[in-house]
Write an enzyme that holds these catalytic residues in place. Structure first.
Site, mmCIF file in Angstrom:
data_model
loop_
_atom_site.group_PDB
_atom_site.id
_atom_site.type_symbol
_atom_site.label_atom_id
_atom_site.label_comp_id
_atom_site.label_asym_id
_atom_site.label_seq_id
_atom_site.Cartn_x
_atom_site.Cartn_y
_atom_site.Cartn_z
ATOM 1 N N CYS A 1 0.807 -1.224 0.000
ATOM 2 C CA CYS A 1 0.000 0.000 0.000
ATOM 3 C C CYS A 1 0.837 1.269 0.000
ATOM 4 C CB CYS A 1 -0.972 0.003 1.166
ATOM 5 S SG CYS A 1 -0.228 -0.342 2.773
ATOM 6 N N HIS B 1 -2.710 6.971 3.416
ATOM 7 C CA HIS B 1 -1.295 7.023 3.767
ATOM 8 C C HIS B 1 -0.715 8.342 3.278
ATOM 9 C CE1 HIS B 1 -1.562 2.986 5.013
ATOM 10 N NE2 HIS B 1 -0.826 2.374 4.130
#
Lengths: 361, 361, 361, 361
Positions: A155, A252
């Protein structure tokens, strides 16, 4: 009447599996057809088997599907299988599926380093799928089923490589990258995931294996395909990563510094323009989930922020902000990506859409 | 019978002021003597004037003190005045106090760049106080009151410079520093501070002026004193900072990468040992608030963490963890410091203790 | 030279076990002697076996203790054994320990409803320990070891019964109690505990079994001892509970409404005074962990708050605030208690101290 | 071609104002026409004047609108004006607007208690708008502009009265209501709002004026219209409220206990069915923002939860869960409502849609 492809989901009750199901539920190209999970869940309707944790309710098309075990024979009719399996079981299961002749698009890390497995962030290196295209063509010519695995990236890698790829396309090699991540807790999944007591009023400055993945995967994704269809790492680039878990649900954030190989440095405005201009293949192919804009460059001094910007283009777009000169390197900027969409399940979906548009499913 | 010095606190109702009061309340060397705040608070007992936000209750010695305005004449009897004033008012007030002949130890940024004002993180550059010592001696010889200002550093700078200073003392110059911070919300104070709605499930990747302070203050603190008692920046060092606000109450975490000037690189173990061995002047002088250990080097793979480690040695110690080689620079590691203790009020207290031990109050 | 008693801890690596160890580490009456945990941990030094999650570091006295399995024979030399076991294993193990002749003070729910097991919140009903005293006397007379179990209450019960008990002591029966809790995540332990993804930006309005415990335990704790040494529930009181989990690390807040049986209603000031005046047996016995004040009544309009008030008297005191008339019942107020101290491990410690002071260990 | 009405927004840069703008931006009946804010903002394009804090980006239709001061003459062309003003300025401004002949739908508390001002939660008491209808008819007959104010309720009241109203419609009077709220921080607005440092790892068990509003407004909303068009409070009902602020961004959760006046008690299933069956006038009128379902009754044991359920039907629906018998009252259950949609701006929009459908704008 549109042709849809039958889709299976492995690890359907987990964090990534739930997201796959949400993204497939009303998909124009794919039909939710088989849900696989552990023996404990098999035999139950999905709505009973799952501890659902998404803000959207369980899609009707998934609710009554009876969960099956993760056996290839159960998924024989699937045109594509999305794997959200944990890495401790993904290795054997995905291998069995591939050998059975199935197409597996996997979020697990197990096969990312295999020399014949494409590691794809669809906003950046969908060209790596050409290797698969050649294999599919050969198999079809031979009348066999071309089972293969394609991996999406970790990710945190997904967010990083998109602006790097866009800048390299315009300005050539990047020699050095330093990146510090502030990663959302959804990235750790639900089992066990990150304990509330550990993350409340806290930062956990370590994510097992994450820095290695970020430093290595970046070089494979931004690398090239050799004549023999193996993947060559971009060895001219050095990446250093520090990874942190913060009290954010999704999204993120990464603080990046880069140094170009060229001595003919672009300006800050050049860099922003290159990011804004960037177009990827999933856009030109007209993939239904492709973002309207690959990279949003924000001019506000304090953006992007996870809560405010993670859902741009349904989580398929990348946001970049604070592009400025770096006194040590050339430039620094921040990148935000939705870790469970473009950083996980959504990347898998976009890979499948690309394969479908190219006639490879 | 111990001699105690009379202490005043400016900005007594604010975030830093509250912390000064907590740290002074049972101090062996200082007596809480005068509390100054805005006109709105003046005339009220402190317990009524303040919106108290600390986990410890209001100290008895502060509770009934009547708050006064921030006029130098009100503080004429004070041996030392700690300023937790906001920068929009600190400039004029601290100047008035200094010209009145008072000793001001300030947390405000206003005078940090003045060539004749020491900018001190007491675990690192208490030697810069020698400049004051010479001025005090002259003033005493002349029979005048040596009013002066000493600034403590920005909160994120304090955490960074301690390990940098320790490593430079052992291994020589550091040429390049890249630092990404994850800073606590207490660092923004209470008025207005960081809104809950803005930080919940979020990161704010920008703190006004913070990166400039971190890049510049580091060079003054780690710089030298010239023959004419002016402060020379360490120009051989380049610092690049990216600053973020995270949902943590107290404790700044910083992800640091460094490159030494020397080609004779130490090992990871050398670096850890140098940090562990480091001793500062406030320790050798026996200052009551000096940490038992300046720098704790943690070996656990996921430490330090703000919630677990910020209060080591009452917040006066620095924690370092994850020391490892950096593929781009030489080493990377993380630093944790308590932003309202060693990063703000506590630094002021330790400066005052140092001055007291040296006979300069 | 003080005599200390040898203490064992069961479930030593869990949430409650870690707290027991912290509270026992420098205890004047007890010596940390044996640590028991699962087979997985047995044989390892404690510091290796535990995933330590407390803000204080692991006590030196525990660090090197080798963890043993939870067998009574391993704890044969212990004068008292504190059990922080999960309820799925506590039943068999605690029974074995009791039958072996050991004194078990348990935080588990398994034996709370047993008619011969005291359920004790030491600030309220230490008189229930008299039942044990009689049994110990008989056993000692007969020359046998009086193995017995004492249970401390559920964490949310502990906070509620203290003010209820104090008010009943002054004003007689309370007929109706409605309580809504806002409970900290540490109350759910660490395995699996509350997932960060589930509690961030959220409330979980359900805690399995909690409302039943709160409604039932309250009546046993505030009930009486019958002639045959069995415990009679306070059937004149009806309790209705609604329990919520909120994003707080430690400290349970409870919103309470009560109706007295008497028609001669006290005033708000009477109620506050009764709470402030309340003294418990652990105070009069001089137990080392007894709070200085059982109940702090706060007059500030917005207190108590978990972060600010949970650690009063090291977490052994209860805080009450916002005492006011209730248009439906008689009075409403809020109660704050530290769920892992007075609501769990600390309650066990205070029970043991009481037993020790009474010569029952 | 659809006729749209010109809409103004007062307090356009604040928390409620931003929400009004989002809800009006693509509204089929209303056109965003005038934005009013403080003198500081007047003259600037909205995108410059506002510190935008919503997850959706600033609507294009608002971005370039030049903000004006809150003078009635500036809004002369508006068919309806939505006020998100703070109560310290709303009194004078809204009065001026009304006297100017404008229709003001206000989120401020200032006029809620006026005997001739309807206090409306549109899912419950849109019948109170009939009073306005009569006044409009008279004014139109007289050829004058019928300036009037309609208030929406306090955010925590909106969630409570919907299930109460639904149950009273089916089972008759409710005599007693006890409610404890867990309220989101967005309810406090942005200036100053709730400080992050105050709410992180904490609960604030007090919201100024909130309990009084909840106890009083409920009786006006669930009351009746007298013959003289004044509003009669429902005096047969007693409400007791305890209000808390928790670390949730959006979504108020309320734990409710109720007692019916009738002795012929319904069953739990009856109660759930009555809630599910409930239909309100905005639905039958076909208002564009009316929820598909007024009240969702969830059967999962731990739902509704703020993060998972607040956005049902775009935040216009109410969620109820955990309906069960109450040992003290008759029933207890939990209610979740989106505090800035149905609890604030959305309620105003739905009131305006209702007025529009009834020909009153």
């Amino acid at each position: 009447m549109p042709v849809t492809k039958k889709a299976g989901v492995l690890g359907a009750t987990g964090s990534v599996g739930q997201k796959f199901i949400l993204l497939l539920a009303e998909h124009p190209d794919f039909e939710l057809y088989k849900l696989g999970a552990s023996v404990r869940s098999a035999g139950k309707p999905y709505a009973e088997a799952v501890k659902w944790r998404q803000t959207a309710t369980i899609p009707e098309s998934a609710r009554q599907l009876v969960v099956v075990g993760c056996k290839a024979s159960e998924f024989a009719d699937c045109d594509v299988v999305f794997s959200g399996l944990d890495s401790d079981v993904a290795g054997d299961i995905e291998k069995e599926f591939k050998e059975f002749g199935l197409v597996v698009i996997s979020n697990a890390k197990n096969y990312r380093r295999e020399p014949d497995v494409p590691l794809v962030v669809p906003l950046v290196n969908s060209s790596h799928l050409d290797v698969v295209a050649r294999r599919v063509k050969q198999a079809r010519a031979a009348g066999t089923k071309p089972g293969y695995i394609i991996c999406n990236s970790n990710c945190s890698t997904a967010g990083l490589v998109v602006p790097l790829g866009a800048l390299m396309a315009r300005f050539g090699d990047i020699s050095d990258v330093t990146v510090t991540t502030l990663q959302a807790i959804s990235g750790a999944g639900f089992s066990p995931g990150v304990l509330g007591f550990d993350i409340l009023d806290n930062v956990i400055p370590y994510i097992s294996g994450e820095e290695e993945k970020l430093e290595w995967e970046t070089k494979k994704i931004l690398g090239s395909v050799a004549e023999d269809d193996s993947f060559a790492l971009r060895s001219s680039m050095t990446v250093s990563a520090q990874c942190n878990r913060v009290a954010v649900s999704d999204g993120h954030l990464e603080c990046v510094s880069i140094k170009f190989a060229t001595t003919n440095k672009p300006s800050v405005e050049d860099v922003k323009q290159a990011l804004r201009d960037y177009i990827c293949e999933s856009q030109t192919l007209g993939c239904p989930s492709a973002p309207k804009q690959c990279i949003y460059v924000l001019d506000e001094v304090d953006r992007p922020q996870p809560r405010l910007d993670r859902n741009r283009d349904n989580g398929y777009a990348i946001s970049v902000g604070r592009v400025r000169e770096d006194p040590v390197f050339d430039f620094k900027f921040i990148v935000l990506s939705h870790n469970t969409v473009i950083g996980a399940a959504g990347s898998g979906i976009l890979i499948a859409e690309t394969l479908f548009k190219k006639g490879l499913l």
